[in-house]
Scaffold this motif. Structure first.
Motif, PDB file in Angstrom:
ATOM      1  N   ARG A   1       1.683   9.252   2.465  1.00 39.03           N
ATOM      2  CA  ARG A   1       2.718   9.797   1.602  1.00 39.03           C
ATOM      3  C   ARG A   1       2.383   9.516   0.149  1.00 39.03           C
ATOM      4  NH1 ARG A   1       6.409   6.692  -0.744  1.00 39.03           N
ATOM      5  NH2 ARG A   1       8.072   7.804  -1.776  1.00 39.03           N
ATOM      6  N   GLY A   2       2.692  10.482  -0.678  1.00 42.63           N
ATOM      7  CA  GLY A   2       2.647  10.201  -2.098  1.00 42.63           C
ATOM      8  C   GLY A   2       1.552  10.883  -2.883  1.00 42.63           C
ATOM      9  N   GLN A   3       1.863  11.029  -4.137  1.00 42.21           N
ATOM     10  CA  GLN A   3       0.945  11.598  -5.104  1.00 42.21           C
ATOM     11  C   GLN A   3       0.898  10.657  -6.293  1.00 42.21           C
ATOM     12  OE1 GLN A   3       2.310  15.505  -6.239  1.00 42.21           O
ATOM     13  NE2 GLN A   3       2.470  16.197  -4.127  1.00 42.21           N
ATOM     14  N   VAL A   4      -0.063  10.869  -7.158  1.00 42.73           N
ATOM     15  CA  VAL A   4      -0.099  10.151  -8.433  1.00 42.73           C
ATOM     16  C   VAL A   4      -0.371  11.163  -9.532  1.00 42.73           C
ATOM     17  CG1 VAL A   4      -0.901   7.960  -7.460  1.00 42.73           C
ATOM     18  CG2 VAL A   4      -2.564   9.605  -8.329  1.00 42.73           C
ATOM     19  N   ARG A   5      -0.103  10.768 -10.743  1.00 42.85           N
ATOM     20  CA  ARG A   5      -0.490  11.526 -11.928  1.00 42.85           C
ATOM     21  C   ARG A   5      -1.424  10.626 -12.722  1.00 42.85           C
ATOM     22  NH1 ARG A   5       1.357  14.467  -8.936  1.00 42.85           N
ATOM     23  NH2 ARG A   5       2.894  16.089  -9.249  1.00 42.85           N
ATOM     24  N   ILE A   6      -2.447  11.217 -13.293  1.00 41.00           N
ATOM     25  CA  ILE A   6      -3.468  10.464 -14.009  1.00 41.00           C
ATOM     26  C   ILE A   6      -3.567  10.980 -15.437  1.00 41.00           C
ATOM     27  CG2 ILE A   6      -5.923   9.864 -14.066  1.00 41.00           C
ATOM     28  CD1 ILE A   6      -5.969  10.425 -11.024  1.00 41.00           C
TER      29      ILE A   6
ATOM     30  N   SER B   1      -9.186  -2.177 -12.774  1.00 41.32           N
ATOM     31  CA  SER B   1      -8.556  -2.806 -13.941  1.00 41.32           C
ATOM     32  C   SER B   1      -7.885  -1.782 -14.859  1.00 41.32           C
ATOM     33  CB  SER B   1      -9.583  -3.615 -14.733  1.00 41.32           C
ATOM     34  OG  SER B   1     -10.625  -2.776 -15.197  1.00 41.32           O
ATOM     35  N   LEU B   2      -8.172  -0.491 -14.684  1.00 42.68           N
ATOM     36  CA  LEU B   2      -7.571   0.568 -15.511  1.00 42.68           C
ATOM     37  C   LEU B   2      -6.466   1.338 -14.806  1.00 42.68           C
ATOM     38  CD1 LEU B   2     -10.696   2.166 -17.189  1.00 42.68           C
ATOM     39  CD2 LEU B   2      -8.915   0.829 -18.290  1.00 42.68           C
ATOM     40  N   VAL B   3      -6.306   1.141 -13.510  1.00 45.20           N
ATOM     41  CA  VAL B   3      -5.382   1.968 -12.726  1.00 45.20           C
ATOM     42  C   VAL B   3      -3.979   1.985 -13.326  1.00 45.20           C
ATOM     43  CG1 VAL B   3      -4.191   2.159 -10.500  1.00 45.20           C
ATOM     44  CG2 VAL B   3      -6.669   1.894 -10.579  1.00 45.20           C
ATOM     45  N   ASP B   4      -3.397   0.843 -13.613  1.00 42.05           N
ATOM     46  CA  ASP B   4      -2.019   0.834 -14.111  1.00 42.05           C
ATOM     47  C   ASP B   4      -1.897   1.400 -15.527  1.00 42.05           C
ATOM     48  OD1 ASP B   4      -0.921  -0.134 -11.770  1.00 42.05           O
ATOM     49  OD2 ASP B   4      -1.182  -2.220 -12.363  1.00 42.05           O
ATOM     50  N   GLN B   5      -2.993   1.433 -16.254  1.00 42.21           N
ATOM     51  CA  GLN B   5      -2.991   2.003 -17.595  1.00 42.21           C
ATOM     52  C   GLN B   5      -3.046   3.535 -17.548  1.00 42.21           C
ATOM     53  OE1 GLN B   5      -6.032   0.266 -20.056  1.00 42.21           O
ATOM     54  NE2 GLN B   5      -5.805   1.793 -21.652  1.00 42.21           N
ATOM     55  N   LEU B   6      -3.720   4.094 -16.535  1.00 45.14           N
ATOM     56  CA  LEU B   6      -3.960   5.533 -16.485  1.00 45.14           C
ATOM     57  C   LEU B   6      -3.198   6.286 -15.399  1.00 45.14           C
ATOM     58  CD1 LEU B   6      -7.846   5.562 -16.966  1.00 45.14           C
ATOM     59  CD2 LEU B   6      -6.077   5.868 -18.706  1.00 45.14           C
TER      60      LEU B   6
ATOM     61  N   GLU C   1       9.301   3.485  -6.353  1.00 47.16           N
ATOM     62  CA  GLU C   1       9.087   2.684  -5.142  1.00 47.16           C
ATOM     63  C   GLU C   1       7.623   2.245  -4.992  1.00 47.16           C
ATOM     64  OE1 GLU C   1       9.631   3.858  -0.600  1.00 47.16           O
ATOM     65  OE2 GLU C   1      11.377   4.409  -1.816  1.00 47.16           O
ATOM     66  N   ARG C   2       6.701   3.032  -5.527  1.00 51.80           N
ATOM     67  CA  ARG C   2       5.272   2.729  -5.395  1.00 51.80           C
ATOM     68  C   ARG C   2       4.636   2.254  -6.703  1.00 51.80           C
ATOM     69  NH1 ARG C   2       2.039   6.975  -4.037  1.00 51.80           N
ATOM     70  NH2 ARG C   2       3.477   8.429  -4.968  1.00 51.80           N
ATOM     71  N   MET C   3       5.458   1.794  -7.612  1.00 52.84           N
ATOM     72  CA  MET C   3       4.943   1.297  -8.896  1.00 52.84           C
ATOM     73  C   MET C   3       4.973  -0.226  -8.890  1.00 52.84           C
ATOM     74  SD  MET C   3       4.077   3.809 -10.934  1.00 52.84           S
ATOM     75  CE  MET C   3       4.208   3.221 -12.610  1.00 52.84           C
ATOM     76  N   PRO C   4       4.036  -0.890  -9.567  1.00 50.31           N
ATOM     77  CA  PRO C   4       2.845  -0.300 -10.157  1.00 50.31           C
ATOM     78  C   PRO C   4       1.869   0.126  -9.066  1.00 50.31           C
ATOM     79  CG  PRO C   4       2.732  -2.677 -10.349  1.00 50.31           C
ATOM     80  CD  PRO C   4       4.081  -2.345  -9.751  1.00 50.31           C
ATOM     81  N   VAL C   5       1.087   1.120  -9.378  1.00 54.13           N
ATOM     82  CA  VAL C   5       0.173   1.699  -8.401  1.00 54.13           C
ATOM     83  C   VAL C   5      -0.826   0.661  -7.886  1.00 54.13           C
ATOM     84  CG1 VAL C   5      -1.646   3.426  -8.066  1.00 54.13           C
ATOM     85  CG2 VAL C   5       0.449   4.047  -9.246  1.00 54.13           C
ATOM     86  N   SER C   6      -1.294  -0.218  -8.760  1.00 54.21           N
ATOM     87  CA  SER C   6      -2.282  -1.215  -8.329  1.00 54.21           C
ATOM     88  C   SER C   6      -1.740  -2.100  -7.213  1.00 54.21           C
ATOM     89  CB  SER C   6      -2.739  -2.079  -9.504  1.00 54.21           C
ATOM     90  OG  SER C   6      -1.646  -2.810 -10.026  1.00 54.21           O
ATOM     91  N   SER C   7      -0.494  -2.480  -7.289  1.00 60.51           N
ATOM     92  CA  SER C   7       0.109  -3.295  -6.226  1.00 60.51           C
ATOM     93  C   SER C   7       0.224  -2.501  -4.931  1.00 60.51           C
ATOM     94  CB  SER C   7       1.501  -3.781  -6.645  1.00 60.51           C
ATOM     95  OG  SER C   7       1.403  -4.639  -7.742  1.00 60.51           O
ATOM     96  N   TYR C   8       0.585  -1.251  -5.059  1.00 56.58           N
ATOM     97  CA  TYR C   8       0.737  -0.400  -3.883  1.00 56.58           C
ATOM     98  C   TYR C   8      -0.596  -0.221  -3.158  1.00 56.58           C
ATOM     99  CZ  TYR C   8       2.078   3.543  -0.953  1.00 56.58           C
ATOM    100  OH  TYR C   8       2.322   4.363   0.114  1.00 56.58           O
ATOM    101  N   ILE C   9      -1.654   0.082  -3.892  1.00 54.50           N
ATOM    102  CA  ILE C   9      -2.941   0.331  -3.227  1.00 54.50           C
ATOM    103  C   ILE C   9      -3.615  -0.955  -2.759  1.00 54.50           C
ATOM    104  CG2 ILE C   9      -3.341   2.528  -4.373  1.00 54.50           C
ATOM    105  CD1 ILE C   9      -5.274   1.174  -6.270  1.00 54.50           C
TER     106      ILE C   9
END
Length: 154
Positions: free
Chosen positions: A108-113, A74-79, A92-100
């Motif tokens: 492929r891919g990285q994230v920033r937190i 529930s916090l993934v897209d906020q952080l 292309e991979r936003m929002p992250v919650s939908s992607y995962i």
């Protein structure tokens, strides 16, 4: 291979970054250089590779570290935001919650937190696990952290 050998940008003055972080944490300007030097020496003592800071490499020649961060969904897209290497947004991979949550390949891919203390200090919201390829530093991480805290308090 990356875990053992490490992965890092090579064209950055890491010593300057450390000093800027200390200054942004309100370390008095006249103490910044001295404290940075003490931190580097403490790191060397515990076999943390600080060669990119002007210090010595670790004895094992295995400077890699791994940090796993688990965030409540529930916090993934906020952080978190999806990123290309070195930080630009990967739309292309936003929002992250939908992607995962999708049927996608994670090769492929990285994230920033955003490491906001409000969330990261609550174990029911965020959990962190760390490992270091250098066995000496991995074993002594707790002592290093205690000594670092004492050094910063001085």
């Amino acid at each position: 291979r990356v875990f053992v050998s490490g992965y890092s940008c090579k064209d950055v003055s890491f010593r300057s970054v450390l000093e800027n972080v200390l200054e942004s944490c309100y370390v008095p300007k006249e103490n910044v250089t001295s404290l940075a030097t003490k931190i580097i020496k403490l790191s060397e003592k515990h076999s943390l590779d600080v060669s990119q800071f002007g210090g010595r490499p670790c004895h094992s020649a295995k400077p890699g570290h791994l940090m796993q961060i688990f965030i409540k969904r529930s916090l993934v897209d906020q952080l978190v935001y999806a990123a290309e290497p070195y930080g630009p947004v990967d739309a292309e991979r936003m929002p992250v919650s939908s992607y995962i949550n999708g049927d996608t390949n994670f090769n492929r891919g990285q994230v920033r937190i955003v490491a906001h203390p409000k969330h990261f200090m609550q174990a029911n919201l965020v959990r962190l696990f760390v490992a270091s390829a250098d066995p000496t530093f991995h074993k002594n991480r707790g002592m290093f952290q205690k000594e670092l805290i004492e050094l910063i308090k001085e």
